[in-house]
Design an enzyme around this catalytic site. Structure first.
Site, PDB file in Angstrom:
ATOM      1  N   LYS A   1       0.851  -1.201   0.000  1.00 31.88           N
ATOM      2  CA  LYS A   1       0.000   0.000   0.000  1.00 31.88           C
ATOM      3  C   LYS A   1       0.879   1.241   0.000  1.00 31.88           C
ATOM      4  O   LYS A   1       1.475   1.609   1.011  1.00 31.88           O
ATOM      5  CB  LYS A   1      -0.908   0.049   1.249  1.00 31.88           C
ATOM      6  CG  LYS A   1      -1.970   1.145   1.115  1.00 31.88           C
ATOM      7  CD  LYS A   1      -2.478   1.669   2.423  1.00 31.88           C
ATOM      8  CE  LYS A   1      -1.689   2.822   2.982  1.00 31.88           C
ATOM      9  NZ  LYS A   1      -1.667   4.044   2.160  1.00 31.88           N
TER      10      LYS A   1
ATOM     11  N   GLU B   1      10.446  16.704  14.375  1.00 34.53           N
ATOM     12  CA  GLU B   1      10.684  16.585  12.934  1.00 34.53           C
ATOM     13  C   GLU B   1       9.764  17.571  12.207  1.00 34.53           C
ATOM     14  O   GLU B   1       8.544  17.514  12.359  1.00 34.53           O
ATOM     15  CB  GLU B   1      10.374  15.156  12.485  1.00 34.53           C
ATOM     16  CG  GLU B   1      10.709  14.905  11.038  1.00 34.53           C
ATOM     17  CD  GLU B   1      10.322  13.499  10.578  1.00 34.53           C
ATOM     18  OE1 GLU B   1       9.188  13.069  10.856  1.00 34.53           O
ATOM     19  OE2 GLU B   1      11.152  12.844   9.927  1.00 34.53           O
TER      20      GLU B   1
ATOM     21  N   CYS C   1      13.410  11.527   5.739  1.00 34.89           N
ATOM     22  CA  CYS C   1      13.603  11.057   7.118  1.00 34.89           C
ATOM     23  C   CYS C   1      15.016  11.377   7.563  1.00 34.89           C
ATOM     24  O   CYS C   1      15.276  11.627   8.726  1.00 34.89           O
ATOM     25  CB  CYS C   1      13.328   9.563   7.192  1.00 34.89           C
ATOM     26  SG  CYS C   1      14.297   8.624   6.003  1.00 34.89           S
TER      27      CYS C   1
ATOM     28  N   GLU D   1      10.436   1.858   9.867  1.00 39.59           N
ATOM     29  CA  GLU D   1      11.370   2.931   9.497  1.00 39.59           C
ATOM     30  C   GLU D   1      10.623   4.240   9.691  1.00 39.59           C
ATOM     31  O   GLU D   1       9.703   4.551   8.931  1.00 39.59           O
ATOM     32  CB  GLU D   1      11.807   2.787   8.033  1.00 39.59           C
ATOM     33  CG  GLU D   1      12.562   1.509   7.727  1.00 39.59           C
ATOM     34  CD  GLU D   1      13.918   1.442   8.401  1.00 39.59           C
ATOM     35  OE1 GLU D   1      14.435   2.495   8.816  1.00 39.59           O
ATOM     36  OE2 GLU D   1      14.448   0.336   8.542  1.00 39.59           O
TER      37      GLU D   1
END
Ligand code: NAD
Length: 504
Positions: free
Chosen positions: A191, A398, A300, A266
């Site tokens: 997905k 982040e 990331c 991750e």
């Protein structure tokens, strides 16, 4: 291979949107309820993809197809050499369609076309690398257990893998997972993030062209709460391989617990680049700029915190601000553009909110900080934030955008303490011409990858993943296929029985 010309925005407007359907059991299907999803380019607002949008019923069919393809074979029991041949054919198929894939990636994600092309070519290399691992996957044997005992450890494919990917590097990230799962003999339901589904659907076409048996890979364009949640919680999915935000990742781990499936996560990062006074100045300035504006900071691995030794902090910051002014942010279809659009409206608003919060907390916006006035669509200026303390949210959270935070440190001990002061632990960089400084810092920083005098390099041979809230597990490297296996121990007695529990 000749380079494809950059299409103009006018070419783009004349081009019909890519049409994608669901790949279930080796067939292309519409959604059971007829639902569709339109994707518009974040840089131009133009429709660039129309997809069948899977619901729960479609996801159930896809999971059943993957289950059957695993339980009945032949994929899990093929020779490694046969699986390797198919993976190489996929790599060739990717390269043959590289320009088409790159254009779709650029249009849906908003990244510059040349960078999308590099992403596609790098991904093909991962399929080639996985092919080498398919032939090298093996277990272990022990003949050290005594004369009458032999131990053999088999590596079996783990089963059906649910693969969920984000929108920032759609093709690269599916290629960090799927070929390695296939090399191990697993089947999969994939997905992609629904806003950047195009290249993953095209990959389905390439897989079928390469001769992949029906049901081995099923691809669903679908939303997280419907299709994603089913992959996370379904008892017929044996392993979840997820890349995305820490918040959704934590939720997914909790939801997966009811079926105790293996998880590989991750997740996010707030990665420090530590710059010592004795650094190679030009290289470190360049890496600070590249590290935050590449992919508009939607990585990331972005080097979103630069930690500079105080004796050079002002001069280094000024150099970074100066070089940041030269970063061309704009239409991703224009040659020479360094960074493109912010991929989603939600992310665009989130970045501006982070900048506003930093300003309100007392930080200084040394450069940028606004929507890009020269461009329509979701673009944000190259932004540098100074006057930041490690406790501020902008130094810990982040942002996932073109927003660099600069902090000063005095000693190596201070640098390590600041570097380790977030909940994340994905990657870091150390810049010094003294290798002893580099290695002392590298050994103490909590992160899955530490770059020394370089940044954001990637190689299929080197494992990648994070510590702490950056994730669980590692991808790539020579153990990448092992992650998609289960070990099985065979313990064998040789010759007549010599030990008795109750002798006759
Ligand atoms: P996201 O967490 O919002 O979405 C990731 C995927 O999860 C998407 O496919 C989404 O549809 C799906 N999802 C959403 N809700 C779900 C649910 N309830 N159950 C199951 N699946 C669900 O992340 P994003 O915004 O697409 O990507 C950005 C994030 O990804 C950043 O935090 C970034 O750091 C992280 N990321 C990490 C890595 C890495 O390798 N560590 C690489 C790229 C991106």
């Amino acid at each position: 291979m000749t380079a494809a010309p950059n299409p103009s925005v006018a070419d783009l407007l004349a081009r019909p949107p890519y049409q994608g359907r669901l790949l279930i059991g080796g067939e292309w299907r519409d959604a059971a309820d007829g639902a569709t999803l339109e994707r518009r380019s974040p840089a131009h607002g133009h429709p660039v993809g129309v997809y069948a949008l899977a619901g729960a019923a479609d996801a159930e069919h896809a999971i059943a197809a993957a289950r059957q393809a695993f339980d009945r074979g032949p994929w899990p029991t093929l020779k490694g050499a046969e699986r390797a041949t198919l993976l190489r054919a996929v790599a060739d198929g990717i390269l043959a369609r590289r320009h088409e894939l790159a254009l779709q990636e650029s249009l849906e994600n908003g990244k510059p076309l040349a960078q999308a092309l590099a992403e596609i070519e790098g991904s093909a290399d991962l399929w080639h690398y996985a092919a080498t691992l398919a032939r090298n996957l093996h277990g272990d044997s022990y003949n050290t257990l005594g004369q009458d005992t032999l131990g053999v450890v088999l590596r079996d494919p783990i089963g059906v893998v649910g693969i969920i990917t984000p929108w920032n590097f759609p093709f690269l990230i599916v290629s960090q997972k799927l070929p390695f799962a296939l090399a191990a003999g697993c089947t999969a339901v994939v997905k992609p993030a629904e806003v950047t589904s195009g290249t993953t659907v095209m990959l389905g076409e390439i897989l079928l062209d390469a001769g992949l048996p029906a049901g081995v890979v099923n691809i669903l364009v679908g939303t997280g709460p419907v299709v994603g949640d089913l992959l996370v919680s379904h008892p017929d999915i044996d392993m979840l391989s997820f890349t995305g935000s820490t918040a959704v990742g934590k939720q997914a781990v909790a939801r997966s617990a009811a079926t105790l499936k293996k998880v590989s996560m991750e997740l996010g990062g707030k990665n420090p680049q530590i710059v010592f006074a004795d650094c190679d100045w030009e290289a470190a300035v360049d890496a600070a700029v590249y590290g935050i504006y590449f992919n508009t900071g939607q990585c990331c691995n972005s080097g979103s915190r630069v930690l500079v030794q105080r004796s050079i902090a002002d001069r280094f910051t000024a150099a970074v601000v100066e070089r940041s002014r030269r970063v061309r942010i704009g239409d991703p279809l224009q040659p020479g553009v360094h960074a493109g659009a912010i991929t989603t409206e939600k992310q665009y608003q989130a970045i501006l909110a982070h900048i506003a919060a930093a300003r309100a907390a007392g930080a200084t916006i040394a450069l940028g900080g606004q929507a890009l006035a020269t461009q329509q669509g979701q673009f944000i200026e190259a932004t540098v934030v100074t006057g930041v303390t490690p406790a501020m949210a902008i130094a810990r959270e982040e942002v996932f955008g073109p927003v660099l935070v600069v902090l000063a440190f005095d000693t190596l001990d201070d640098a390590v303490e600041i570097a380790n002061s977030t909940l994340y632990g994905l990657s870091a960089a150390v810049w010094s011409q003294d290798f002893s400084t580099c290695l002392s810092a590298a050994r103490r920083i909590k992160a899955g990858t530490i770059w020394i005098n370089t940044f954001l390099e990637g190689h299929a041979e080197l494992p990648f993943g994070g510590c702490g809230e950056s994730g669980i597990g590692r991808e790539l490297g020579r153990f990448a296929t092992e992650d998609y296996t289960e070990t099985k121990t065979l313990q064998m007695h040789l010759g007549p029985r010599t030990a008795w529990w109750l002798p006759s």
